[in-house]
Scaffold this motif. Sequence first.
Motif, PDB file in Angstrom:
ATOM      1  N   GLN A  57       0.833  -1.209   0.000  1.00 14.31           N
ATOM      2  CA  GLN A  57       0.000   0.000   0.000  1.00 14.31           C
ATOM      3  C   GLN A  57       0.863   1.253   0.000  1.00 14.31           C
ATOM      4  OE1 GLN A  57      -2.269  -1.627   3.526  1.00 14.31           O
ATOM      5  NE2 GLN A  57      -3.924  -0.438   2.601  1.00 14.31           N
ATOM      6  N   PHE A  58       1.890   1.257   0.851  1.00 17.88           N
ATOM      7  CA  PHE A  58       2.753   2.428   0.962  1.00 17.88           C
ATOM      8  C   PHE A  58       3.507   2.676  -0.339  1.00 17.88           C
ATOM      9  CE2 PHE A  58       6.421   4.932   2.079  1.00 17.88           C
ATOM     10  CZ  PHE A  58       5.946   5.819   3.035  1.00 17.88           C
ATOM     11  N   ARG A  59       4.084   1.616  -0.904  1.00 14.59           N
ATOM     12  CA  ARG A  59       4.852   1.775  -2.140  1.00 14.59           C
ATOM     13  C   ARG A  59       3.955   2.222  -3.294  1.00 14.59           C
ATOM     14  NH1 ARG A  59       5.847  -2.054  -5.854  1.00 14.59           N
ATOM     15  NH2 ARG A  59       5.454  -3.757  -4.383  1.00 14.59           N
ATOM     16  N   ALA A  60       2.725   1.690  -3.346  1.00 14.65           N
ATOM     17  CA  ALA A  60       1.813   2.063  -4.423  1.00 14.65           C
ATOM     18  C   ALA A  60       1.444   3.542  -4.352  1.00 14.65           C
ATOM     19  CB  ALA A  60       0.551   1.205  -4.359  1.00 14.65           C
ATOM     20  N   LEU A  61       1.278   4.073  -3.141  1.00 13.47           N
ATOM     21  CA  LEU A  61       0.870   5.468  -2.991  1.00 13.47           C
ATOM     22  C   LEU A  61       2.064   6.416  -3.055  1.00 13.47           C
ATOM     23  CD1 LEU A  61      -1.363   7.534  -2.446  1.00 13.47           C
ATOM     24  CD2 LEU A  61      -0.979   7.183   0.002  1.00 13.47           C
ATOM     25  N   CYS A  62       3.142   6.095  -2.366  1.00 14.47           N
ATOM     26  CA  CYS A  62       4.264   7.024  -2.207  1.00 14.47           C
ATOM     27  C   CYS A  62       5.371   6.835  -3.229  1.00 14.47           C
ATOM     28  CB  CYS A  62       4.845   6.908  -0.797  1.00 14.47           C
ATOM     29  SG  CYS A  62       3.681   7.374   0.503  1.00 14.47           S
ATOM     30  N   GLY A  63       5.372   5.717  -3.940  1.00 14.98           N
ATOM     31  CA  GLY A  63       6.355   5.537  -4.989  1.00 14.98           C
ATOM     32  C   GLY A  63       7.702   5.025  -4.531  1.00 14.98           C
ATOM     33  N   MET A  64       7.827   4.646  -3.267  1.00 14.33           N
ATOM     34  CA  MET A  64       9.079   4.046  -2.789  1.00 14.33           C
ATOM     35  C   MET A  64       8.744   3.105  -1.643  1.00 14.33           C
ATOM     36  SD  MET A  64      11.130   6.802  -0.371  1.00 14.33           S
ATOM     37  CE  MET A  64      11.369   8.025  -1.652  1.00 14.33           C
ATOM     38  N   PRO A  65       9.614   2.109  -1.390  1.00 12.06           N
ATOM     39  CA  PRO A  65       9.365   1.198  -0.271  1.00 12.06           C
ATOM     40  C   PRO A  65       9.348   1.926   1.067  1.00 12.06           C
ATOM     41  CG  PRO A  65      11.021   0.298  -1.754  1.00 12.06           C
ATOM     42  CD  PRO A  65      10.800   1.724  -2.174  1.00 12.06           C
ATOM     43  N   LEU A  66       8.580   1.386   1.988  1.00  8.85           N
ATOM     44  CA  LEU A  66       8.434   2.003   3.309  1.00  8.85           C
ATOM     45  C   LEU A  66       9.773   2.191   4.002  1.00  8.85           C
ATOM     46  CD1 LEU A  66       6.768   2.899   5.804  1.00  8.85           C
ATOM     47  CD2 LEU A  66       6.634   0.472   6.432  1.00  8.85           C
ATOM     48  N   GLN A  67      10.602   1.151   4.046  1.00 10.99           N
ATOM     49  CA  GLN A  67      11.851   1.249   4.792  1.00 10.99           C
ATOM     50  C   GLN A  67      12.806   2.259   4.171  1.00 10.99           C
ATOM     51  OE1 GLN A  67      12.424   0.160   7.747  1.00 10.99           O
ATOM     52  NE2 GLN A  67      10.440  -0.875   7.843  1.00 10.99           N
ATOM     53  N   ARG A  68      12.745   2.432   2.841  1.00 11.12           N
ATOM     54  CA  ARG A  68      13.590   3.461   2.228  1.00 11.12           C
ATOM     55  C   ARG A  68      13.127   4.845   2.651  1.00 11.12           C
ATOM     56  NH1 ARG A  68      13.876   3.704  -4.133  1.00 11.12           N
ATOM     57  NH2 ARG A  68      14.640   1.583  -3.783  1.00 11.12           N
ATOM     58  N   PHE A  69      11.798   5.043   2.694  1.00 10.62           N
ATOM     59  CA  PHE A  69      11.285   6.346   3.134  1.00 10.62           C
ATOM     60  C   PHE A  69      11.711   6.626   4.572  1.00 10.62           C
ATOM     61  CE2 PHE A  69       8.201   9.142   5.133  1.00 10.62           C
ATOM     62  CZ  PHE A  69       8.121  10.181   4.211  1.00 10.62           C
ATOM     63  N   VAL A  70      11.590   5.632   5.445  1.00  9.45           N
ATOM     64  CA  VAL A  70      11.991   5.807   6.843  1.00  9.45           C
ATOM     65  C   VAL A  70      13.466   6.189   6.914  1.00  9.45           C
ATOM     66  CG1 VAL A  70      12.346   4.632   9.043  1.00  9.45           C
ATOM     67  CG2 VAL A  70      10.233   4.249   7.755  1.00  9.45           C
ATOM     68  N   GLN A  71      14.311   5.453   6.189  1.00  8.66           N
ATOM     69  CA  GLN A  71      15.745   5.728   6.248  1.00  8.66           C
ATOM     70  C   GLN A  71      16.077   7.105   5.676  1.00  8.66           C
ATOM     71  OE1 GLN A  71      18.658   3.956   3.506  1.00  8.66           O
ATOM     72  NE2 GLN A  71      19.716   3.131   5.310  1.00  8.66           N
ATOM     73  N   LEU A  72      15.503   7.444   4.515  1.00  6.09           N
ATOM     74  CA  LEU A  72      15.795   8.740   3.908  1.00  6.09           C
ATOM     75  C   LEU A  72      15.320   9.883   4.804  1.00  6.09           C
ATOM     76  CD1 LEU A  72      14.997   8.238   0.120  1.00  6.09           C
ATOM     77  CD2 LEU A  72      17.230   8.314   1.227  1.00  6.09           C
ATOM     78  N   SER A  73      14.154   9.732   5.426  1.00  3.15           N
ATOM     79  CA  SER A  73      13.639  10.765   6.318  1.00  3.15           C
ATOM     80  C   SER A  73      14.594  11.009   7.484  1.00  3.15           C
ATOM     81  CB  SER A  73      12.254  10.353   6.833  1.00  3.15           C
ATOM     82  OG  SER A  73      11.753  11.303   7.743  1.00  3.15           O
ATOM     83  N   ARG A  74      15.098   9.944   8.069  1.00  6.58           N
ATOM     84  CA  ARG A  74      16.014  10.069   9.207  1.00  6.58           C
ATOM     85  C   ARG A  74      17.354  10.661   8.782  1.00  6.58           C
ATOM     86  NH1 ARG A  74      14.913   4.526  12.749  1.00  6.58           N
ATOM     87  NH2 ARG A  74      12.781   5.072  13.345  1.00  6.58           N
ATOM     88  N   LEU A  75      17.883  10.191   7.655  1.00 12.45           N
ATOM     89  CA  LEU A  75      19.180  10.690   7.205  1.00 12.45           C
ATOM     90  C   LEU A  75      19.082  12.141   6.724  1.00 12.45           C
ATOM     91  CD1 LEU A  75      20.534   7.568   5.300  1.00 12.45           C
ATOM     92  CD2 LEU A  75      21.189   8.387   7.576  1.00 12.45           C
ATOM     93  N   HIS A  76      17.958  12.512   6.123  1.00 11.73           N
ATOM     94  CA  HIS A  76      17.781  13.899   5.680  1.00 11.73           C
ATOM     95  C   HIS A  76      17.774  14.842   6.882  1.00 11.73           C
ATOM     96  CE1 HIS A  76      15.461  17.429   4.147  1.00 11.73           C
ATOM     97  NE2 HIS A  76      16.203  17.218   3.093  1.00 11.73           N
ATOM     98  N   ARG A  77      17.059  14.467   7.924  1.00 16.78           N
ATOM     99  CA  ARG A  77      17.037  15.302   9.135  1.00 16.78           C
ATOM    100  C   ARG A  77      18.442  15.406   9.734  1.00 16.78           C
ATOM    101  NH1 ARG A  77      13.722  17.294  13.174  1.00 16.78           N
ATOM    102  NH2 ARG A  77      14.510  17.124  15.286  1.00 16.78           N
ATOM    103  N   ALA A  78      19.157  14.290   9.765  1.00 17.67           N
ATOM    104  CA  ALA A  78      20.521  14.312  10.297  1.00 17.67           C
ATOM    105  C   ALA A  78      21.411  15.217   9.453  1.00 17.67           C
ATOM    106  CB  ALA A  78      21.086  12.896  10.328  1.00 17.67           C
ATOM    107  N   ALA A  79      21.274  15.145   8.130  1.00 15.43           N
ATOM    108  CA  ALA A  79      22.074  15.998   7.247  1.00 15.43           C
ATOM    109  C   ALA A  79      21.764  17.468   7.481  1.00 15.43           C
ATOM    110  CB  ALA A  79      21.817  15.622   5.788  1.00 15.43           C
ATOM    111  N   MET A  80      20.478  17.802   7.662  1.00 17.66           N
ATOM    112  CA  MET A  80      20.097  19.189   7.941  1.00 17.66           C
ATOM    113  C   MET A  80      20.719  19.674   9.243  1.00 17.66           C
ATOM    114  SD  MET A  80      17.940  20.487   5.605  1.00 17.66           S
ATOM    115  CE  MET A  80      16.755  21.586   6.401  1.00 17.66           C
TER     116      MET A  80
END
Length: 309
Positions: free
Chosen positions: A64-87
């Motif tokens: 469901q998540f991949r169909a709506l958001c266009g990426m796997p759930l765990q990738r979104f979780v990881q990118l969200s965390r790493l983006h905040r850390a980079a900021m």
Amino acid sequence: MAGVIAGNVVTMTQTSKRPEHSRRRYLERMARVVERIEAEPDAAADLETIAAWAGFSPFHFHRQFRALCGMPLQRFVQLSRLHRAAMQLAFRPGTRVIDAALDAGYEAPEAFARAFRARLGQTPSAFRSAPDWSAWEAVSASLQAARSKAMNDVMTTAVEIREFAAVRVAVMEHRGDPAGIGDSIRRFIDWRREFGFSPGKSRTFNVFPTDPRTAVEGGHRVWLCASVPSWFVGDDRVRVEEIPGGRCAVLAVTGPAMDLEEPATLLYRDWLPASGETLRDFPLFCERGRLYPQVSAAEALTELILPLA
């Protein structure tokens, strides 16, 4: 749905339609997941826990998540965390790598460093010293695209017409490649700290004299602005301008809002023609009310402001 057999082909005909509010409820549940992932970067990130936030079965939620958001759930979780850390590493001087790692939900600094380098092409320490903005832009764009697909239908706030009071600002202007704005932001943050005009003591604005998608090469400009008192006259790094008062159309945008072109398009393409309003001779601008990463992505708020005649 009812099956219709035609030769060896089975087609489906629609016998009933789900009401629009059912679709909206579904999207709201998915939006809550995105908000909570961004609001709680150190929360458990296993599939069962996250699916439970929306009340969905873990057997189906990853699809469901991949169909709506266009990426796997765990990738979104990881990118969200790493983006905040980079900021944090790029824009909050003094942030230690270990603190960024813990805030991103990594208990082991080595695991954080490996994940950070895999996604941003640099170690956390190297990024803090001299960020590769192209890699950071790629992560930002991926996150924004996924977030928009999940949240635009339910998070877009109606445009309001307000009276904006004129404000005197110090301006540090970024010129050239939009991807290089991160270095200008770092210089602006250093200047604000030096003069005591940090957020909380001074309002934060951006003014957009040009469109990054159509500006000629090297001609893109963005004003990085902080409100200043009447005694401040500028220096060799900033000049003083006034953002004029008057009627304005205001669109609230939640999230990091690093790229405001999508909500700007909504204002110009959808809202303005239907409103009957006329624009004033001053550029589109925004006020950054709650700044990311000082607050979580879910709490961050930017008001995009279109001056009206």
